[in-house]
Design an enzyme around this catalytic site. Structure first.
Site, mmCIF file in Angstrom:
data_model
loop_
_atom_site.group_PDB
_atom_site.id
_atom_site.type_symbol
_atom_site.label_atom_id
_atom_site.label_comp_id
_atom_site.label_asym_id
_atom_site.label_seq_id
_atom_site.Cartn_x
_atom_site.Cartn_y
_atom_site.Cartn_z
ATOM 1 N N HIS A 79 81.629 124.737 21.425
ATOM 2 C CA HIS A 79 82.450 125.839 20.911
ATOM 3 C C HIS A 79 81.616 126.759 20.006
ATOM 4 O O HIS A 79 81.784 127.980 20.033
ATOM 5 C CB HIS A 79 83.666 125.308 20.142
ATOM 6 N N HIS A 238 91.044 127.695 27.120
ATOM 7 C CA HIS A 238 90.066 126.807 26.485
ATOM 8 C C HIS A 238 88.986 126.369 27.472
ATOM 9 O O HIS A 238 87.812 126.266 27.115
ATOM 10 C CB HIS A 238 90.713 125.578 25.840
ATOM 11 N N ASP A 242 84.969 126.729 27.011
ATOM 12 C CA ASP A 242 83.979 125.679 27.252
ATOM 13 C C ASP A 242 82.898 126.150 28.228
ATOM 14 O O ASP A 242 81.705 125.916 28.012
ATOM 15 C CB ASP A 242 84.651 124.425 27.833
ATOM 16 N N HIS A 265 82.578 120.101 31.359
ATOM 17 C CA HIS A 265 81.236 120.166 30.767
ATOM 18 C C HIS A 265 80.159 119.694 31.740
ATOM 19 O O HIS A 265 79.081 120.263 31.811
ATOM 20 C CB HIS A 265 81.176 119.322 29.499
HETATM 21 ZN ZN LIG Z 1 86.186 122.523 24.402
#
Ligand SMILES: [Zn+2]
Length: 310
Positions: A79, A238, A242, A265
């Site tokens: 973040h 969100h 990311d 991720h």
């Molecule tokens: Zn995140």
């Protein structure tokens, strides 16, 4: 010519570490051109320095973590990295006294606020971009993510959750990346998790700092947080946050189109590594007026060193 940037002044911030639940301090200092984003674990003796790069991302289980050959780690960088991207900051020293960056409120907004407060400064050297030359794609089962050539940087992301609190019509987002657009539309979206995951993680002594103060938590039917969501499509926003952070892990903005389905991720990091794995995939360029990009189209002016707690 777009130039490299750093912070105008040092800043420090404290917050809770998501994994340890302990208080963590982060200090940031301006860095000269071509330094990149450099983390230091200043609680270790001797101190351990780690360059923020896609190659140094070696754990993407619950967050994006830099891990060196000796297993020294700095978790939850994504973040903060996304906020650096929005400000076009490509050079910075970041000292942290714990194995993780504080989770703050689970979004990038506190970092945006801090950077806005101290301001950024242009450096003499031209900013370097990764220009995508041909399609690069990674997959994991039905999940996928890809980059294709483009003059700017835009992202198209779809999530696929079957949950009563997640509207099927609000699981796709297209975003044309600009620093201001990021601050307004993406930075406030918080990380989210499910109650069953929280119970599992706590049983395994993970995410001890996790709370309704730094995550959206869902039970089987609804959002548990008393104040609900910050926006109806906070979940996909969100995931966009990311992806922006994960793709900026080398401190170079991308000139290309990002498109992904159910990415996270791991896939984001694999995509950046795949892009950088061959010079046929990309070239590193400095922006001239003939190349249109809004990738660092942001100006925040501030002054004075800032110390804040969250
Ligand atoms: Zn995140």
């Amino acid at each position: 010519m777009t130039r490299q940037r750093t912070l105008k002044q040092p800043l420090s911030a404290t917050g809770i570490g998501l994994h340890s639940g302990s208080k963590v301090q982060v200090c940031m200092r301006p860095a000269p051109a071509n330094t990149g984003i450099v983390y230091t674990r200043c609680d270790l003796n001797p101190k351990v320095v780690m360059q923020c790069t896609a190659q140094n991302v070696r754990d993407t289980q619950l967050c994006t973590a830099l891990v060196n050959e000796d297993g020294v780690r700095i978790s939850t960088v994504e973040h903060l990295t996304a906020a650096l991207s929005a400000f076009g900051i490509d050079n910075l020293y970041i000292d942290v006294n714990a194995p993780e960056i504080p989770v703050m409120d689970g979004s990038a907004q506190p970092w945006i606020y801090l950077f806005e407060s101290v301001g950024v400064v242009d450096l003499p050297e031209p900013k370097r971009y990764y220009k995508v030359l041909r399609k690069v794609r990674v997959e994991n089962g039905e999940k996928w993510a890809e980059l294709t050539p483009s003059q700017g940087f835009d992202l198209d992301l779809t999530i696929d959750f079957n949950h009563p609190a997640m509207d099927r019509d609000l699981q796709h987002l297209h975003f044309d990346f600009t620093g201001k657009g990021f601050a307004d539309q993406i930075s406030r979206a918080r990380t989210f998790c499910f109650m069953c995951d929280v119970e599992y993680m706590h049983a395994h002594h993970l995410a001890l700092g996790g709370s309704l103060e730094n995550a959206v938590v869902l039970d089987d039917f609804r959002v548990v947080n008393p104040d609900g969501l910050r926006c109806p499509d906070e979940f996909v926003r969100h995931k966009m946050l990311d992806a922006i952070g994960d793709l900026y892990m080398n401190g170079h903005s991308i000139l290309g189109s990002f498109k992904a389905f159910k990415t996270g991720h791991d896939l984001n990091n694999r995509l950046l590594k795949a892009l950088l794995s061959s010079s046929d995939n990309y070239e590193e360029v400095a922006l001239t007026s003939s190349v249109k990009s809004k990738a660092s189209d942001i100006e925040f002016i501030g002054s004075g060193s800032k110390v804040l707690s969250f």
